[in-house]
Enzyme design. Structure first.
Site, mmCIF file in Angstrom:
data_model
loop_
_atom_site.group_PDB
_atom_site.id
_atom_site.type_symbol
_atom_site.label_atom_id
_atom_site.label_comp_id
_atom_site.label_asym_id
_atom_site.label_seq_id
_atom_site.Cartn_x
_atom_site.Cartn_y
_atom_site.Cartn_z
ATOM 1 C CB SER A 100 36.637 37.223 38.640
ATOM 2 O OG SER A 100 37.990 37.603 38.681
ATOM 3 C CB ALA A 101 37.154 33.190 42.130
ATOM 4 C CB CYS A 102 41.092 35.164 38.926
ATOM 5 S SG CYS A 102 40.412 33.710 38.153
ATOM 6 C CB SER A 103 40.706 39.836 40.455
ATOM 7 O OG SER A 103 39.304 40.004 40.414
ATOM 8 C CB SER A 104 39.283 37.682 45.930
ATOM 9 O OG SER A 104 38.164 37.037 45.408
#
Length: 100
Positions: free
Chosen positions: A44-48
């Site tokens: 997810s974008a939050c955990s790149s």
């Protein structure tokens, strides 16, 4: 092969699409496509950049195995039909190779 789009079609952005393919490593797919000039993202974008399954993907109910096979594709008004057709063609072939 099991492939599905993550998120509610009614409330999701039409420009950022998250897909899960059971049985592949999305990071390997990302590397293969990158070598062909196609950029996708994993997790997810939050955990790149993290090496563990995304907490956001876990919250929406994905297992670790499903999260490993999850990637995002972003499109915008500058993308052409030919670019999207190429992406689909490459995805189909590369997913087949990854599942073998």
């Amino acid at each position: 092969s099991s492939i599905y789009k993550n998120g509610d079609l009614e409330s999701c952005s039409p420009y950022i699409n998250s897909f899960t393919i059971i049985g592949i490593d999305a990071k390997k797919l990302m590397t293969i496509l990158d070598l062909k000039g196609i950029k996708i993202a994993t997790g997810s974008a939050c955990s790149s950049g993290e090496n563990k399954p995304s907490r956001v993907l876990k919250v929406i109910g994905l297992t670790d195995k499903e999260a490993t096979g999850t990637f995002r594709i972003s499109i915008n008004e500058n993308n052409t039909k030919d670019e999207i057709d190429l992406l689909c063609y490459l995805l189909k072939g590369d997913i087949k190779v990854l599942k073998e």
